[in-house]
Design a protein around this motif. Structure first.
Motif, PDB file in Angstrom:
ATOM      1  N   ALA A  64       4.467  46.391  21.021  1.00 61.73           N
ATOM      2  CA  ALA A  64       4.274  46.328  19.578  1.00 61.73           C
ATOM      3  C   ALA A  64       2.944  46.954  19.164  1.00 61.73           C
ATOM      4  CB  ALA A  64       4.336  44.871  19.110  1.00 61.73           C
ATOM      5  N   CYS A  65       1.911  46.776  19.992  1.00 57.65           N
ATOM      6  CA  CYS A  65       0.602  47.373  19.682  1.00 57.65           C
ATOM      7  C   CYS A  65       0.643  48.893  19.731  1.00 57.65           C
ATOM      8  CB  CYS A  65      -0.451  46.858  20.663  1.00 57.65           C
ATOM      9  SG  CYS A  65      -0.942  45.141  20.398  1.00 57.65           S
ATOM     10  N   MET A  66       1.612  49.461  20.465  1.00 60.77           N
ATOM     11  CA  MET A  66       1.710  50.913  20.607  1.00 60.77           C
ATOM     12  C   MET A  66       2.237  51.580  19.337  1.00 60.77           C
ATOM     13  SD  MET A  66       3.199  51.141  24.489  1.00 60.77           S
ATOM     14  CE  MET A  66       3.624  52.879  24.303  1.00 60.77           C
ATOM     15  N   ILE A  67       2.797  50.812  18.429  1.00 63.04           N
ATOM     16  CA  ILE A  67       3.284  51.409  17.183  1.00 63.04           C
ATOM     17  C   ILE A  67       2.081  51.853  16.358  1.00 63.04           C
ATOM     18  CG2 ILE A  67       4.616  51.014  15.076  1.00 63.04           C
ATOM     19  CD1 ILE A  67       6.103  48.800  16.534  1.00 63.04           C
ATOM     20  N   LYS A 119      12.525  52.506  12.802  1.00 62.51           N
ATOM     21  CA  LYS A 119      13.691  53.140  13.421  1.00 62.51           C
ATOM     22  C   LYS A 119      13.499  53.435  14.899  1.00 62.51           C
ATOM     23  CE  LYS A 119      12.144  57.706  11.858  1.00 62.51           C
ATOM     24  NZ  LYS A 119      12.463  58.855  10.998  1.00 62.51           N
ATOM     25  N   SER A 120      12.258  53.522  15.374  1.00 61.46           N
ATOM     26  CA  SER A 120      12.039  53.801  16.789  1.00 61.46           C
ATOM     27  C   SER A 120      12.529  52.664  17.670  1.00 61.46           C
ATOM     28  CB  SER A 120      10.547  54.023  17.064  1.00 61.46           C
ATOM     29  OG  SER A 120       9.843  52.810  17.003  1.00 61.46           O
ATOM     30  N   LEU A 121      12.742  51.490  17.067  1.00 63.76           N
ATOM     31  CA  LEU A 121      13.241  50.356  17.853  1.00 63.76           C
ATOM     32  C   LEU A 121      14.730  50.476  18.121  1.00 63.76           C
ATOM     33  CD1 LEU A 121      11.226  47.592  16.004  1.00 63.76           C
ATOM     34  CD2 LEU A 121      10.750  48.582  18.240  1.00 63.76           C
ATOM     35  N   GLN A 122      15.382  51.464  17.521  1.00 68.64           N
ATOM     36  CA  GLN A 122      16.753  51.841  17.828  1.00 68.64           C
ATOM     37  C   GLN A 122      17.780  50.726  17.630  1.00 68.64           C
ATOM     38  OE1 GLN A 122      17.840  55.093  18.865  1.00 68.64           O
ATOM     39  NE2 GLN A 122      15.838  55.473  17.980  1.00 68.64           N
ATOM     40  N   GLY A 123      17.419  49.714  16.873  1.00 65.31           N
ATOM     41  CA  GLY A 123      18.380  48.681  16.524  1.00 65.31           C
ATOM     42  C   GLY A 123      18.722  47.708  17.631  1.00 65.31           C
ATOM     43  N   ASP A 124      18.247  47.946  18.874  1.00 61.40           N
ATOM     44  CA  ASP A 124      18.617  47.043  19.957  1.00 61.40           C
ATOM     45  C   ASP A 124      17.486  46.087  20.307  1.00 61.40           C
ATOM     46  OD1 ASP A 124      16.846  48.725  21.148  1.00 61.40           O
ATOM     47  OD2 ASP A 124      18.054  49.100  22.940  1.00 61.40           O
ATOM     48  N   SER A 125      16.404  46.151  19.611  1.00 58.19           N
ATOM     49  CA  SER A 125      15.328  45.177  19.804  1.00 58.19           C
ATOM     50  C   SER A 125      14.566  45.038  18.514  1.00 58.19           C
ATOM     51  CB  SER A 125      14.385  45.615  20.930  1.00 58.19           C
ATOM     52  OG  SER A 125      13.660  46.749  20.543  1.00 58.19           O
ATOM     53  N   GLY A 182       2.042  68.080   1.284  1.00 58.42           N
ATOM     54  CA  GLY A 182       2.993  68.972   1.943  1.00 58.42           C
ATOM     55  C   GLY A 182       2.636  69.362   3.354  1.00 58.42           C
ATOM     56  N   TYR A 183       1.518  68.842   3.873  1.00 53.78           N
ATOM     57  CA  TYR A 183       1.165  69.130   5.259  1.00 53.78           C
ATOM     58  C   TYR A 183       1.917  68.174   6.167  1.00 53.78           C
ATOM     59  CZ  TYR A 183      -2.724  71.703   3.200  1.00 53.78           C
ATOM     60  OH  TYR A 183      -3.478  72.567   2.466  1.00 53.78           O
ATOM     61  N   VAL A 184       2.465  68.682   7.252  1.00 59.27           N
ATOM     62  CA  VAL A 184       3.190  67.847   8.201  1.00 59.27           C
ATOM     63  C   VAL A 184       2.464  67.907   9.531  1.00 59.27           C
ATOM     64  CG1 VAL A 184       5.374  67.431   9.368  1.00 59.27           C
ATOM     65  CG2 VAL A 184       5.367  68.312   7.030  1.00 59.27           C
ATOM     66  N   ASP A 185       1.863  66.794   9.915  1.00 64.30           N
ATOM     67  CA  ASP A 185       1.195  66.734  11.211  1.00 64.30           C
ATOM     68  C   ASP A 185       2.237  66.636  12.312  1.00 64.30           C
ATOM     69  OD1 ASP A 185      -1.182  66.750   9.873  1.00 64.30           O
ATOM     70  OD2 ASP A 185      -1.330  64.546   9.821  1.00 64.30           O
ATOM     71  N   GLU A 186       1.783  66.926  13.532  1.00 65.81           N
ATOM     72  CA  GLU A 186       2.699  66.815  14.664  1.00 65.81           C
ATOM     73  C   GLU A 186       3.235  65.397  14.785  1.00 65.81           C
ATOM     74  OE1 GLU A 186       1.157  68.218  18.300  1.00 65.81           O
ATOM     75  OE2 GLU A 186       0.594  70.177  17.525  1.00 65.81           O
ATOM     76  N   VAL A 187       2.374  64.433  14.566  1.00 65.39           N
ATOM     77  CA  VAL A 187       2.790  63.039  14.570  1.00 65.39           C
ATOM     78  C   VAL A 187       2.198  62.371  13.332  1.00 65.39           C
ATOM     79  CG1 VAL A 187       2.717  60.847  15.776  1.00 65.39           C
ATOM     80  CG2 VAL A 187       2.827  62.964  17.084  1.00 65.39           C
ATOM     81  N   LEU A 188       3.057  61.961  12.406  1.00 68.39           N
ATOM     82  CA  LEU A 188       2.581  61.301  11.208  1.00 68.39           C
ATOM     83  C   LEU A 188       2.032  59.930  11.553  1.00 68.39           C
ATOM     84  CD1 LEU A 188       5.437  62.186   8.709  1.00 68.39           C
ATOM     85  CD2 LEU A 188       3.156  63.187   8.807  1.00 68.39           C
ATOM     86  N   ALA A 189       0.999  59.533  10.830  1.00 73.39           N
ATOM     87  CA  ALA A 189       0.373  58.242  11.117  1.00 73.39           C
ATOM     88  C   ALA A 189       1.334  57.093  10.884  1.00 73.39           C
ATOM     89  CB  ALA A 189      -0.877  58.060  10.255  1.00 73.39           C
ATOM     90  N   SER A 190       2.310  57.319  10.008  1.00 73.42           N
ATOM     91  CA  SER A 190       3.242  56.240   9.705  1.00 73.42           C
ATOM     92  C   SER A 190       4.405  56.174  10.682  1.00 73.42           C
ATOM     93  CB  SER A 190       3.796  56.420   8.289  1.00 73.42           C
ATOM     94  OG  SER A 190       4.455  57.664   8.177  1.00 73.42           O
TER      95      SER A 190
END
Length: 529
Positions: free
Chosen positions: A310-313, A443-449, A513-521
């Motif tokens: 959970a801390c990794m989110i 959504k990264s939890l993929q619905g199974d956890s 309109g800037y899209v980072d490689e990984v959005l903070a959210s």
């Protein structure tokens, strides 16, 4: 709860279903869930207020307001409870206690001991939060919340029994507060998880902003109850809220459907925030969207998420640290504002303990508006971090103006107090509700956890460490003058805003309109199948 294990439908719902002949619609259940969890957590906060109301009784400062000599009469505690006349109005409560106070809090280090009592409660609350969050994701939330409320009410009441038992041992009050803190930790992860189980992300900030008014409503009710019975003896200021807390636990046991599956609906978070129509005697709802392939009612089909995962989110740690300082500020007001009002001249006069307790509720009235406003703004602009940071920065001048000009008159004090409450409680409400629910159902939890209760526990547990530190520092800094306390609050608010800087920049870049490689959210948990 282990996968595939069976939970029972709440007995109150079973009874209503038999009387009515059919089940409620999903919309009706949602209203019921909001109402029951609102009442439940309002009870939690109401039971935390008595200590702030009775501070001026336990540790009076007679130099600020010399009392008239009390009329001679036999003290009410000649015989210990329940042998004596306990619910008898003490006409000279203020006069008697302003002179004497209550040992061990009426000595030279009384404010420090009161601060230690607060920090004992909040430290146990903070530590218990991490354990409670994980348990909330694995146990039946309804039963977990029920026993938490009953246990908390029991120990809050025991603290008040120290008055009737004529207890003056510091360790007794310390242990009661520590035990109450552990049981109080069951509340927040549980209620946020329950609401997250029933509501999708659409307008979650506004819905939870309104719903989060339970914090301020609980503070207000707790202040009014504690101040209202204070004249009968300060012990009743703890016993009455503790009893109400236990009654709230019974309500939860009877009527709280913690999971949609318990009453015949599939998991909402695996269906884009919409319920799916099921065959049977359940009314259709306008949000129904097709046929169900979900789980059977009453079965748990989710697995827990560990603390490290959970801390990794991304967003969990920055928001948790922000809440550390945000709750440091908010809980300093929660625990010390009535004491501050009773010891500070307003319009050239000092107010009574009861009046100070009642007046302090207006800070929470401003907090209600702040929570709703922060939720609405964050929904409209889809910018949780920016909204929270802006409110924290605005809280700095609001608190300073309140400190320097709040003593001009009672009217000015009320207005400035409500403005300070709006900016202080706004981000606190937003982070502990909508932000926690967003991160816990990503959504990264993929619905199974699910990580709802766990993420909530991490964020609010870290915040509660700050909540413990603020009142403790106030107990020591208040001996140097209230100006030192307010400077501490300013530093806390500034740190809270700065900790969200990276997320604020990411949100602004996204809007431009800037899209980072990984959005903070966007969380970075590996996808699991």
């Amino acid at each position: 709860m282990a996968t595939g294990s069976k939970r029972k439908t709440p007995p109150g719902i079973l009874l209503l279903r038999r009387i009515r002949g059919r089940n409620w619609s999903p919309k009706t259940f949602r209203y019921a869930i909001l109402l029951i969890t609102f009442i439940a957590y309002a009870c939690y906060h109401a039971s935390r207020k008595p200590s702030s109301i009775v501070k001026s009784v336990l540790h009076p400062e007679p130099t600020t307001k010399p009392p008239p000599p009390p009329p001679p009469r036999e003290h009410i505690n000649t015989y210990p409870w329940p042998l004596g006349n306990v619910f008898v109005k003490e006409e000279d409560t203020d006069a008697d206690h302003v002179n004497k106070g209550w040992e061990p809090f009426n000595g030279k280090g009384g404010t420090s001991r009161l601060g230690e009592i607060d920090v004992a409660f909040l430290a146990c609350y903070s530590l218990g939060m991490y354990v409670a969050g994980h348990l909330g994701d694995t146990l039946d939330l309804r039963l977990f919340l029920t026993w938490g409320m009953i246990g908390s009410g029991f120990f809050v009441g025991l603290f008040g029994m120290g008055y009737f038992w004529d207890v003056h041992a510091f360790w007794f009050f310390l242990v009661m507060q520590m035990a109450a803190g552990l049981f109080q930790a069951t509340g927040w992860p549980s209620v946020v998880a329950v609401v997250g189980n029933w509501f999708g992300k659409r307008k979650r900030g506004l819905i939870m902003g309104i719903w989060n008014a339970h914090t301020s409503v609980g503070n207000i009710c707790g202040s009014l109850i504690a101040a209202g019975v204070l004249e009968y003896g300060w012990g009743w200021s703890f016993i009455a809220p503790g009893f109400v807390m236990s009654l709230g636990g019974v309500l939860v046991y009877l009527f709280l459907a913690a999971y949609p599956e318990d009453v015949g609906f599939p998991d909402i978070n695996s269906n884009s925030g919409k319920f799916i129509k099921r065959k049977g005697n359940i009314e259709e709802d306008e949000e129904v969207a097709g046929e169900s392939s979900g789980s059977e009612p009453g079965y748990e089909n989710k697995t827990g998420v560990g603390l490290l995962q959970a801390c990794m989110i991304p967003g969990v740690i920055p928001f948790a640290l922000c809440l550390f300082f945000s709750k440091l500020v908010a809980y300093t007001f929660l625990y010390w504002l009535p004491f501050y009002l009773s010891q500070t001249p307003i319009g050239g006069e000092y107010m009574s303990v009861k009046t100070a307790g009642n007046l302090s509720t207006l800070f929470d009235v401003g907090g209600i508006v702040g929570g709703i406003l922060a939720g609405y703004i964050s929904d409209k602009f889809k910018a949780r971090a920016t909204t929270a940071a802006t409110f924290m920065y605005a809280a700095i001048p609001a608190m300073l103006v309140y400190h320097f000009y709040g003593g001009v008159s009672q009217t000015v004090n009320i207005l400035l107090m409500m403005v300070a409450g709006l900016f202080v409680n706004g981000p606190y409400a937003l982070i502990t509700t909508a932000v926690s629910a967003d991160l816990g159902t990503h959504k990264s939890l993929q619905g199974d956890s699910r990580a709802l209760a766990t993420v909530t526990a991490i964020i609010d547990g870290t915040g509660s460490a700050g909540a413990a530190l603020g009142p403790l520092l106030t107990g020591f800094l208040s001996t140097l003058g209230w100006q030192a306390v307010f400077y501490m609050l300013v530093v806390g608010a500034l740190c809270a805003g700065l900790l969200l800087t990276r997320l604020v920049i990411a949100e602004i870049r996204e809007k431009l309109g800037y899209v980072d490689e990984v959005l903070a959210s966007e969380p970075l948990l590996d996808e699991r199948r």
